[in-house]
Structure formats: C-alpha cells, structure tokens
Design a protein around this motif. Structure first.
Motif, PDB file in Angstrom:
ATOM      1  N   ASP A 166      -2.520   5.538   5.993  1.00 21.36           N
ATOM      2  CA  ASP A 166      -1.445   5.650   5.356  1.00 21.36           C
ATOM      3  C   ASP A 166      -1.199   4.881   4.294  1.00 21.36           C
ATOM      4  O   ASP A 166      -0.706   5.276   3.152  1.00 21.36           O
ATOM      5  CB  ASP A 166      -0.117   5.453   6.275  1.00 21.36           C
ATOM      6  N   ALA A 167      -1.209   3.608   4.303  1.00 19.69           N
ATOM      7  CA  ALA A 167      -1.128   2.852   3.204  1.00 19.69           C
ATOM      8  C   ALA A 167      -1.947   3.008   2.170  1.00 19.69           C
ATOM      9  O   ALA A 167      -1.678   2.964   0.860  1.00 19.69           O
ATOM     10  CB  ALA A 167      -1.429   1.247   3.611  1.00 19.69           C
ATOM     11  N   ALA A 168      -3.254   3.321   2.268  1.00 20.81           N
ATOM     12  CA  ALA A 168      -4.279   3.515   1.186  1.00 20.81           C
ATOM     13  C   ALA A 168      -3.771   4.959   0.540  1.00 20.81           C
ATOM     14  O   ALA A 168      -3.812   4.926  -0.576  1.00 20.81           O
ATOM     15  CB  ALA A 168      -5.790   3.886   1.837  1.00 20.81           C
ATOM     16  N   ARG A 169      -3.333   5.827   1.228  1.00 23.62           N
ATOM     17  CA  ARG A 169      -2.992   7.175   0.755  1.00 23.62           C
ATOM     18  C   ARG A 169      -1.819   6.791  -0.102  1.00 23.62           C
ATOM     19  O   ARG A 169      -1.634   7.295  -1.133  1.00 23.62           O
ATOM     20  CB  ARG A 169      -2.503   8.180   1.850  1.00 23.62           C
ATOM     21  N   ASP A 170      -1.082   5.918   0.374  1.00 22.68           N
ATOM     22  CA  ASP A 170       0.436   5.534  -0.196  1.00 22.68           C
ATOM     23  C   ASP A 170       0.221   4.942  -1.538  1.00 22.68           C
ATOM     24  O   ASP A 170       0.813   5.287  -2.604  1.00 22.68           O
ATOM     25  CB  ASP A 170       1.172   4.779   0.611  1.00 22.68           C
ATOM     26  N   LEU A 171      -1.105   4.207  -1.652  1.00 29.77           N
ATOM     27  CA  LEU A 171      -1.590   3.642  -2.970  1.00 29.77           C
ATOM     28  C   LEU A 171      -2.272   4.428  -4.045  1.00 29.77           C
ATOM     29  O   LEU A 171      -2.638   3.942  -4.878  1.00 29.77           O
ATOM     30  CB  LEU A 171      -2.325   2.253  -2.473  1.00 29.77           C
ATOM     31  N   GLY A 172      -2.221   5.777  -3.483  1.00 27.61           N
ATOM     32  CA  GLY A 172      -2.892   6.613  -4.273  1.00 27.61           C
ATOM     33  C   GLY A 172      -4.402   6.976  -4.024  1.00 27.61           C
ATOM     34  O   GLY A 172      -4.898   7.763  -4.692  1.00 27.61           O
ATOM     35  N   ALA A 173      -4.828   6.661  -3.012  1.00 28.05           N
ATOM     36  CA  ALA A 173      -6.011   6.983  -2.669  1.00 28.05           C
ATOM     37  C   ALA A 173      -6.119   8.472  -2.284  1.00 28.05           C
ATOM     38  O   ALA A 173      -5.317   9.092  -1.268  1.00 28.05           O
ATOM     39  CB  ALA A 173      -6.891   6.189  -1.216  1.00 28.05           C
ATOM     40  N   THR A 174      -7.486   9.171  -2.662  1.00 27.02           N
ATOM     41  CA  THR A 174      -7.606  10.243  -1.934  1.00 27.02           C
ATOM     42  C   THR A 174      -7.895  10.199  -0.653  1.00 27.02           C
ATOM     43  O   THR A 174      -8.418   9.353  -0.071  1.00 27.02           O
ATOM     44  CB  THR A 174      -8.595  11.315  -2.818  1.00 27.02           C
ATOM     45  N   ALA A 178      -9.931   6.875   0.878  1.00 27.12           N
ATOM     46  CA  ALA A 178      -9.224   6.181   1.933  1.00 27.12           C
ATOM     47  C   ALA A 178     -10.408   6.288   3.293  1.00 27.12           C
ATOM     48  O   ALA A 178     -10.452   5.067   3.678  1.00 27.12           O
ATOM     49  CB  ALA A 178      -8.369   6.777   2.729  1.00 27.12           C
TER      50      ALA A 178
ATOM     51  N   ASN B  73       0.433  10.320  -1.612  1.00 29.84           N
ATOM     52  CA  ASN B  73      -0.302   9.864  -2.313  1.00 29.84           C
ATOM     53  C   ASN B  73      -0.123  10.107  -3.706  1.00 29.84           C
ATOM     54  O   ASN B  73      -0.572   9.674  -4.833  1.00 29.84           O
ATOM     55  CB  ASN B  73      -1.948  10.030  -2.099  1.00 29.84           C
ATOM     56  N   PHE B  81       4.655  -1.514   4.348  1.00 27.41           N
ATOM     57  CA  PHE B  81       4.947  -1.216   6.059  1.00 27.41           C
ATOM     58  C   PHE B  81       5.459  -2.285   6.738  1.00 27.41           C
ATOM     59  O   PHE B  81       5.268  -3.476   6.519  1.00 27.41           O
ATOM     60  CB  PHE B  81       3.467  -0.866   6.341  1.00 27.41           C
ATOM     61  N   PHE B  87      -5.472  -4.536   4.449  1.00 26.54           N
ATOM     62  CA  PHE B  87      -6.651  -4.147   4.580  1.00 26.54           C
ATOM     63  C   PHE B  87      -7.417  -5.284   5.142  1.00 26.54           C
ATOM     64  O   PHE B  87      -7.517  -6.295   4.419  1.00 26.54           O
ATOM     65  CB  PHE B  87      -7.434  -3.522   3.450  1.00 26.54           C
ATOM     66  N   TYR B  98      -6.163  -2.654  -5.126  1.00 26.55           N
ATOM     67  CA  TYR B  98      -6.705  -1.333  -4.499  1.00 26.55           C
ATOM     68  C   TYR B  98      -6.086  -0.065  -5.025  1.00 26.55           C
ATOM     69  O   TYR B  98      -6.916   0.820  -5.669  1.00 26.55           O
ATOM     70  CB  TYR B  98      -6.399  -1.108  -2.992  1.00 26.55           C
ATOM     71  N   CYS B 102      -8.436   2.856  -7.077  1.00 26.64           N
ATOM     72  CA  CYS B 102      -8.145   4.255  -6.895  1.00 26.64           C
ATOM     73  C   CYS B 102      -7.953   5.073  -8.230  1.00 26.64           C
ATOM     74  O   CYS B 102      -8.639   5.922  -8.490  1.00 26.64           O
ATOM     75  CB  CYS B 102      -7.068   4.392  -5.958  1.00 26.64           C
ATOM     76  N   PHE B 151       0.781  -1.306  -7.795  1.00 29.90           N
ATOM     77  CA  PHE B 151       0.955   0.236  -8.095  1.00 29.90           C
ATOM     78  C   PHE B 151       1.808   0.705  -9.002  1.00 29.90           C
ATOM     79  O   PHE B 151       1.671   1.803  -9.570  1.00 29.90           O
ATOM     80  CB  PHE B 151       1.205   0.911  -6.831  1.00 29.90           C
TER      81      PHE B 151
END
Lengths: 274, 357
Positions: A166-174, A178, B73, B81, B87, B98, B102, B151
């Motif tokens: 979720d965090a990766a997606r929230d940071l803009g990852a597809t 992710a 996203n 969170f 990570f 990160y 991306c 970000f």
C-alpha cells in the motif's frame, strides 16, 4: 543456558544423541552397505570396496535415470514455485470471497496418500489418452508438490505486512513496480525455500513416478525395481549418492543465496560517497 | 477554494455505517486533525481521503475536482502509515528516494533531494546508507516523514503514527511534526484518538463520533466551547449533572433536587432535560468559591492526585464523586479526609440538551 540444572543438561544431551542416532544411523548403515565388497549385506562389514560405486558411475541405466530425475525435479520446482507464488498471495495475502474454500482445496492433495493420488493421476491420464513419460510425471508430481510449495511460500506471505505494498502504491509505484521492488524481494526467502523444497521432494518422489512415468525411469523407480528383483550393493550406493546430491543442493542453494546477498551489500557499499 | 473538500460523504460496510454524511473542508497549509475514539470512523475516513477506499455516497474534491475514483497511486497525496511501512529491505536513503525512483528521477538528483529531506526531518546525512531495520523508533518516524515529504504531496496524511511511541519521545515528535509543517508550508491531515495530541499540533480539529463530525474548530474552541456532551467528555474527565429547567430560568439537579444557577444564554432555549458539565479545573474549593456561585456542595476529600504543578482532588458529596483540580500552592491545607465545600461560577458550566451518548 547458565541456569540449567546439570542433570537437565545431561538429559538434554542424551535426548539429542538418541534423536541423532535414530535419524542418521539408517543413512550410515546404507553408506556402509554400499561399501561392502560382498553382494549381500552382512554386518559387520568384513571387506570394504569402492567397486559398487565404480559400477554405479559406469552404468548408463543409472545415468539415464539420474538425468530423467533431474529434469523432472527442475521442471517441477520451477513450475511449482510460479504456481506457489501466486497461489500463496491468494492463500494468505488477499481477502477474497472464495479464500477459505481455496485454502482447503490447496491443502487437500497433501493429505491424500500419494499412492492413491498417483494411481488417480494415471487413470485420469489414461482416460484422456495421454502417453506416459517423464512429462506426465512432472504433471503428476505437481498435483502434490505445488500445494506444499504454496504452503512454504504462504508462511512467508503471512509474515508480510500488506501496508508495504500500500505504501509503495501510495508513493506512486505502479502495480508492477510495487511487485518488483517490494513484494518479490520481501517474499524472496520463502520463494527460494519453496523452490529448493519442491526440487528435493520431486527428486526423491517415488509413487508419482511409479504410476505416471511410462517407459522413463527415475532414480527412485530404479531403486525400487532393483530392490524387488536383482539387489546388488549398487542400490545403497545410488541411495547414498542421492542423499549426498540432495545435501549438496541444499548447501549449494543457500551458499548461492548468501553469495548474492554479499554481492548486493558490496554493490550498495560501492555507491557510497567517497 | 478549499484544498480538500468532503460533501456528504458516506461509507457503508454492508449494513454498517462507518462514515455518515460527513462534510468538511480543509484549507491549504493547514494542520488539520481528525480525532475520535476507536470505532468512530476516523480510519475509514483517512482510507477514503488517501484513495484506498471509495465513498459509498458523496464527493471528495481536491482543488475543486472530484477524486472519488482516483486510486492512491494516482493521487498527489501521501500517507504516513500507522505501522510506518518502511521498506525493511532498503536503506534509509532508498526508502526516502522510492517515490522519485518510481518517477524515474536520475540517481544523483534523487540522492541530493533525499539528503535535503533527511535534513528537514532532523536526520543526519550519514543515515542515508543505514538500513532502516537498524533505526530506533523515533528515527524510523523521521524516515517515514522524510519519505512522504520527498513525494512532494499536496496533502500529507498521518494515520496515528505516534501511537506506539513512548510518552516523552511522542511529545518531542509532536513538536517536530508541527515545526516541519510550519517550515514546509504543507497541508497536514492527521488522524489520532488522542485529543491531547491533536491539541498540541493542530490548527483545526474535527471530533468524530459514530461516523459523524461532532464538532469542528480550533483547539481553543473545542476546549472552551464544546458543542456537545460527547466532545466535552472526550476532552478529559468532567463533572456531569443531569438537569432540567425549574421554570424560573434556573436548573434543578435531578438527583439531589438542588437548584443550580446558570448564566441566561448558556441554557438551550427549548431544554427539557440535559446534562450540565463542569471541568475539574473550573471547580472551586473552600474560600475560592465566590458569593454568586452556581451551587455549593459539601463533601469530603477521598483521594488526592498530584499532577506536577497541579493537584486533583476526588471529593465525595452525597454518595457522588466530583473532581476538583487546582494549581498547587504552598499554603494548601486540604488533604485526604478534609471536609470541604465545592462549587463553580455560573459562567463556567456548559449545558447540553442531549443525554450522554
């Protein structure tokens, strides 16, 4: 450990010794039997010899069986681990409607006796008219091994916090980024264990090979055939070599994992500013 | 135009209403806190605000554009969170970078900006290569903030990130967070169950109760002028009396039958029965009670709690316990067992029509 009573400590050692002997003595006896010069196994061994190993390594039959077993094991392990990865995500990561039923369905083959399952696969393949060979063995073993590999990977997935993705997606990852950057690296230990586990289970699996390999012969099948008719100490020799190969795969596998980790750490260190 | 606006937003889970017709707007550069007890719907709220859940009804607007269906996203917002979700297989630097990775920002540029954000989050540059698993609780918190700031979000959301941190460190981090918000000028939307935490940091607070907004206001407004019994209780322990009007502009305590004097406009116009609330620090004792006190009760001190510079007494009067809090003084004579009189000024009481929820 300092607070343990001396008697308790001695009993623990005794227990450890008993368990070790129970586990490893049979293997040791197998190894001894393969080194005996005489054709039949008599204990104690009167004369030692490498003869049976020489015969084993010279045998084309065994070479062919080993190659077949290896191909089957690698195929089963590769397919299992792909199925297991996605299966484990469905098993342990995502909450969906049929999840409970899916969990039971995945577990069911593991509780079936392998001989029955092997026979079932054989009957089924016969019915639809598939010619038996090592290909059908790969299929048959997958029925049993893929669920086990799924469980091994699922254990890793249970310990995986969904918030990472979720965090990766929230940071803009597809979704793909992710998966590549977060999910795969974090589940990697489970995936690798699942692969090795599947490889070893397939390598030593007899029932499925017996029912589904047709004219092709794997190492466990060869051993079984020789034990029924025509025992020579080549049987324990092949058994011993097989154990050594299995151990080598395990040690080698984890050494590679450790090596890759060390290389990655060095690469990271090199990127540091001077 | 408000930066973020909610218009009658509902969220149903089957028959359960988690969020019930919530409307509010958040201005640019604001530190806005949504506070409520567990089960009040605040977690569902933030999940909708960041795009992890969709509202059942209503609209969420960012700079006037409806963003209900935009996934997390693709939103220009970012969340810290509750678990931080750093990570674990990456270094501090890789975590902070990160989002830029991306987007395809080149490595040297990423690194330069990561260093900048480490600085803003009060982390030394040497932490860039440190594995996050080797960071302490407070440091991990700062890494999470740096990662979110990197970000460059329009809004930074926080889902109770300080709840697992010990009291003293939490107090330090609360102030740091407020400083960072002020220094960066970013809009922060913070979720917590602790009104105390909300008070320290926020420009405005929304108090949630059973999926609805009970009150929105500055910390001062929420503290001084709660609009419901729920909000006043949520602020901390209070003294409550069930009351009804006696017809002569005064109130009657239903339990004791005692008359209570109030200031004229404190009582809701058509009050039939209600709750009168007095904060412990507004309760007076002995000589402090002025001539025009709302009410005077005689009782005995049964407990005494020292709260640093203040002291709180538990006074038993006619089988009921009341709390009185005051600044400690050298000449305090009252102690456990003392017979005392307690009372309050009419202006210090709040009266709410609804019974306690």
């Amino acid at each position: 450990m300092a607070d343990i009573h001396p008697l308790t400590r001695r009993l623990l050692w005794l227990f450890f010794a008993v368990v070790s002997i129970a586990l490893y003595l049979p293997m040791l006896v197998t190894a001894l039997a393969s080194l005996s010069r005489s054709r039949f196994f008599i204990f104690p061994v009167s004369r030692y010899s490498w003869k049976w190993y020489e015969d084993t390594l010279a045998s084309q039959q065994i070479e062919q069986a080993a190659i077949t077993s290896l191909i089957v094991a690698v195929m089963v392990a590769l397919i299992s681990v792909v199925l297991a990865f996605f299966g484990a995500l469905a098993f342990a990561r995502y909450d969906w409607k049929g999840r409970k039923s899916f969990q039971y369905l995945v577990l069911l083959p593991i509780f079936f006796p392998q001989a029955v399952l092997g026979l079932a696969v054989q009957l089924w393949l016969n019915t639809i008219g598939v010619e038996m060979s090592w290909h059908s063995t790969v299929f048959g073993q997958l029925v049993w091994i893929a669920p086990i590999a799924t469980l091994v990977v699922a254990i890793q997935v249970f310990g995986y916090e969904p918030a990472f993705e979720d965090a990766a997606r929230d940071l803009g990852a597809t979704r793909w980024q992710a998966m590549r950057d977060i999910t795969l690296p974090l589940l990697w230990p489970g995936i690798f264990s699942g692969f090795l586990f599947a490889l070893l289970l397939s390598w030593s699996n007899f029932p499925f090979a017996y029912y589904t390999s047709g004219a092709d012969v794997t190492i466990p099948e060869w051993l079984h055939a020789k034990m029924i008719g025509g025992y020579t100490p080549m049987v324990p020799a092949v058994g011993t070599l097989s154990i050594i190969a299995g151990a080598a795969v395990l040690v080698g596998g984890f050494s590679i994992a450790a090596f890759v980790k060390a290389i990655l750490a060095r690469k990271a260190a090199r990127q540091r500013p001077a | 135009m408000a930066l973020l606006e909610l218009r009658k937003v509902d969220k149903f889970f089957d028959d359960f209403v988690a969020v019930d017709r919530v409307s509010l707007s958040i201005e640019e550069g604001e530190f806005f806190t949504i506070v409520g007890p567990s089960g009040s719907g605040k977690t569902t709220m933030i999940r909708m605000l960041v795009g992890m859940d969709k509202p059942t009804n209503g609209e969420i607007l960012l700079r006037g554009k409806v963003i209900n269906d935009v996934p997390a996203n693709l939103r220009p917002t970012c969340m810290v969170f509750q678990s931080l979700a750093l990570f674990p297989h990456m270094s501090v630097g890789a975590n902070v970078e990160y989002s830029m990775k991306c987007k395809g920002v080149p490595k040297p540029e990423r690194r330069r900006r990561a260093m900048h954000f480490l600085g803003i989050a009060h982390l030394p540059e040497s932490y860039y290569d440190k594995p996050v698993t080797q960071c302490s609780g407070g440091e991990r918190q700062r890494v999470a903030i740096a990662r979110a700031l990197a970000f460059d979000p329009e809004i930074l959301f926080f889902d109770e990130p300080l709840s697992a941190i010990d009291y003293r460190l939490r107090k330090v981090l609360e102030r740091e967070l407020k400083d960072i918000q002020r220094a960066t000028g970013k809009t922060f939307v913070y979720i917590t169950h602790s009104l105390e935490e909300a008070m320290v940091m926020s420009d405005r607070i929304a108090v949630m109760q059973k999926g609805r907004i009970a009150q929105i206001g500055t910390p001062h407004e929420i503290y001084r002028s709660p609009t419901s019994h729920f909000v006043s209780e949520f602020m901390g322990e209070v003294n409550s009396f069930t009351v009804r009007p006696d017809g002569d502009g005064r109130l009657v305590d239903l339990k004791s039958g005692r008359t209570i004097i109030t200031v004229p406009d404190a009582t809701p116009a058509d009050l039939k029965s209600g709750v009168l609330v007095v904060r412990p620090e507004d309760m007076l004792m002995g000589r402090q009670i002025p001539a025009g006190a709302a009410c005077v009760l005689a009782g005995r001190i049964v407990n005494e709690y020292v709260l640093g510079s203040r002291v709180q007494y538990q006074v038993k009067a006619e089988e009921d316990l009341y709390l009185v809090e005051k600044i400690r003084a050298a000449d305090d004579t009252e102690t456990v067992g003392s017979e005392v009189e307690i009372g309050w000024k009419p202006a210090d009481a709040r009266i709410f029509a609804e019974p306690m929820q």
